[in-house]
Design an enzyme around this catalytic site. Structure first.
Site, short mmCIF file in Angstrom:
data_model
loop_
_atom_site.label_atom_id
_atom_site.label_comp_id
_atom_site.label_asym_id
_atom_site.label_seq_id
_atom_site.Cartn_x
_atom_site.Cartn_y
_atom_site.Cartn_z
N TYR A 58 0.82 -1.22 0.00
CA TYR A 58 0.00 0.00 0.00
C TYR A 58 0.85 1.26 0.00
O TYR A 58 0.41 2.30 -0.52
CB TYR A 58 -1.01 -0.03 1.15
N ARG A 61 1.31 1.77 -3.62
CA ARG A 61 0.05 2.25 -4.22
C ARG A 61 -0.16 3.74 -3.91
O ARG A 61 -0.56 4.53 -4.73
CB ARG A 61 -1.17 1.51 -3.66
N ASN A 92 -12.80 3.39 -5.52
CA ASN A 92 -11.37 3.68 -5.65
C ASN A 92 -10.79 4.25 -4.36
O ASN A 92 -11.45 4.98 -3.62
CB ASN A 92 -11.13 4.67 -6.80
N ASP A 94 -7.86 5.97 -4.52
CA ASP A 94 -7.11 7.19 -4.87
C ASP A 94 -8.01 8.41 -4.62
O ASP A 94 -9.20 8.26 -4.32
CB ASP A 94 -6.63 7.14 -6.33
N HIS A 109 -14.48 1.74 -0.27
CA HIS A 109 -13.38 0.80 -0.01
C HIS A 109 -12.19 1.46 0.68
O HIS A 109 -11.09 0.91 0.67
CB HIS A 109 -12.94 0.11 -1.31
N GLY A 174 -16.08 2.31 -15.19
CA GLY A 174 -14.78 1.72 -14.85
C GLY A 174 -14.80 0.66 -13.79
O GLY A 174 -13.82 0.52 -13.06
N SER A 176 -15.85 -3.59 -12.96
CA SER A 176 -16.31 -4.89 -13.47
C SER A 176 -17.57 -5.34 -12.74
O SER A 176 -18.15 -6.37 -13.09
CB SER A 176 -15.21 -5.94 -13.28
P1 OAD Z 1 -11.76 -4.28 -11.90
O1 OAD Z 1 -10.34 -4.44 -12.26
O2 OAD Z 1 -12.51 -5.47 -11.42
O3 OAD Z 1 -12.56 -3.69 -13.13
C1 OAD Z 1 -12.11 -2.58 -13.84
C2 OAD Z 1 -13.06 -2.30 -14.97
O4 OAD Z 1 -12.63 -1.11 -15.62
C3 OAD Z 1 -13.13 -3.40 -16.03
O5 OAD Z 1 -14.50 -3.66 -16.35
C4 OAD Z 1 -12.40 -2.79 -17.22
O6 OAD Z 1 -12.90 -3.25 -18.47
C5 OAD Z 1 -12.71 -1.31 -17.02
N1 OAD Z 1 -11.73 -0.40 -17.64
C6 OAD Z 1 -10.41 -0.58 -17.87
N2 OAD Z 1 -9.87 0.50 -18.46
C7 OAD Z 1 -10.87 1.40 -18.60
C8 OAD Z 1 -10.95 2.72 -19.13
N3 OAD Z 1 -9.89 3.34 -19.66
N4 OAD Z 1 -12.16 3.33 -19.12
C9 OAD Z 1 -13.26 2.72 -18.59
N5 OAD Z 1 -13.23 1.48 -18.08
C10 OAD Z 1 -12.06 0.82 -18.07
O7 OAD Z 1 -11.82 -3.08 -10.84
P2 OAD Z 1 -13.01 -2.60 -9.89
O8 OAD Z 1 -14.33 -2.93 -10.47
O9 OAD Z 1 -12.72 -1.20 -9.51
O10 OAD Z 1 -11.39 -3.65 -3.81
O11 OAD Z 1 -12.75 -3.55 -8.65
C11 OAD Z 1 -13.60 -3.50 -7.55
C12 OAD Z 1 -12.81 -3.78 -6.31
O12 OAD Z 1 -12.05 -4.99 -6.47
C13 OAD Z 1 -11.78 -2.73 -5.97
O13 OAD Z 1 -12.30 -1.62 -5.30
C14 OAD Z 1 -10.81 -3.49 -5.11
C15 OAD Z 1 -10.74 -4.80 -5.86
O14 OAD Z 1 -10.48 -5.91 -5.09
C16 OAD Z 1 -10.61 -3.76 -2.73
O15 OAD Z 1 -9.39 -3.75 -2.78
C17 OAD Z 1 -11.38 -3.89 -1.46
#
Ligand code: OAD
Length: 240
Positions: A58, A61, A92, A94, A109, A174, A176
């Site tokens: 971290y 990060r 996020n 950040d 988170h 942004g 999943s």
């Molecule tokens: P993911 O990595 O699961 O998903 C990221 C999403 O962003 C994917 O659907 C990508 O296709 C999309 N993506 C990538 N580049 C992009 C761009 N330039 N513009 C738009 N979309 C884009 O990340 P999160 O959904 O944020 O939690 O993950 C959720 C949680 O899982 C996080 O908060 C973290 C992680 O474990 C903890 O650490 C508690």
């Protein structure tokens, strides 16, 4: 069905909104969980096993996030505040939404810029500084990142859900939508709200969403421009 208040906008963001600022996502190729085992660096068990490894992860990060700059998507989202009542709910850790100018950001988170005592839970701002082993909170317990690890309670979840449930417009960007309970927020808006999801790839968009399959910096400014235009037309209609 009562019509939702179109002036109330909620943005629900994930790591993809910061990808074009140079910060890695989690599950894409090159994502953090492709390089690190989350059990080792993002769980209470990992912390008990090797806190110095978790701290180092971290600290890196935090430094990376502090050096990153908000992108056109963060800036467009902040611009919505000129005309709307906006809340950003983000997964996020950040602070790019805040640095772009968003004033109401709910971090479900946690935040890299904060630490908390591992036993006291008391938060303190540390900004971009690393946390060291042996660095204690005022109550005497080791400082750890103020990040929600797997198995820990999501922060501000009910507050975030109330914002989404009252939204007239919802932009999901942004994420999943694979980590619950946070992902459930995307499904909490009124059926009649204007709902848009910006994601280059998803198995399928949530029901009732317009799906823009592109990058955040391209698609978010388009959605924002459309909503600002619609908002201006609506206020002309109200005053006419
Ligand atoms: P993911 O990595 O699961 O998903 C990221 C999403 O962003 C994917 O659907 C990508 O296709 C999309 N993506 C990538 N580049 C992009 C761009 N330039 N513009 C738009 N979309 C884009 O990340 P999160 O959904 O944020 O939690 O993950 C959720 C949680 O899982 C996080 O908060 C973290 C992680 O474990 C903890 O650490 C508690």
């Amino acid at each position: 069905m009562t019509r939702p208040d179109l002036r109330r906008i909620v943005i629900f963001s994930g790591s993809g909104v910061s990808a074009e600022s140079g910060l890695p996502t989690f599950r894409d190729s090159g994502g953090l969980w492709r390089q690190y085992a989350w059990e080792e660096v993002a769980s209470p068990e990992g912390w008990r096993k090797h806190p110095e490894v978790v701290q180092a992860f971290y600290n890196e990060r935090r430094q990376q996030a502090a050096q990153a700059q908000p992108n056109a998507a963060h800036r467009a989202i902040a611009e919505l505040e000129k005309a709307f009542d906006v809340v950003v709910v983000t997964q996020n850790v950040d602070d790019l939404h805040e640095r772009a100018g968003s004033t109401r950001v709910v971090h479900v988170h946690g935040e890299l810029a904060f630490a908390r005592g591992e036993r006291s839970g008391l938060r303190q701002r540390i900004g971009a500084e690393p946390i060291h082993m042996g660095q204690l909170c005022p109550q005497g317990s080791q400082l750890r990142p103020d990040i929600v690890w797997f198995g820990e309670a999501v922060q501000h979840l009910e507050e975030a859900r109330a914002h989404v449930a009252a939204a007239g417009r919802l932009l999901v960007v942004g994420t999943s939508l694979s980590v619950f309970p946070a992902a459930s927020l995307a499904y909490a808006a009124p059926a009649s709200a204007d709902k848009v999801v910006v994601a280059p790839e998803l198995d399928s968009p949530p029901d009732g969403f317009e799906w823009l399959r592109g990058k955040a910096t391209e698609c978010v400014p388009q959605v924002v421009a459309r909503w600002l235009r619609e908002g201006a037309e609506a206020s002309r209609g109200r005053t006419a």
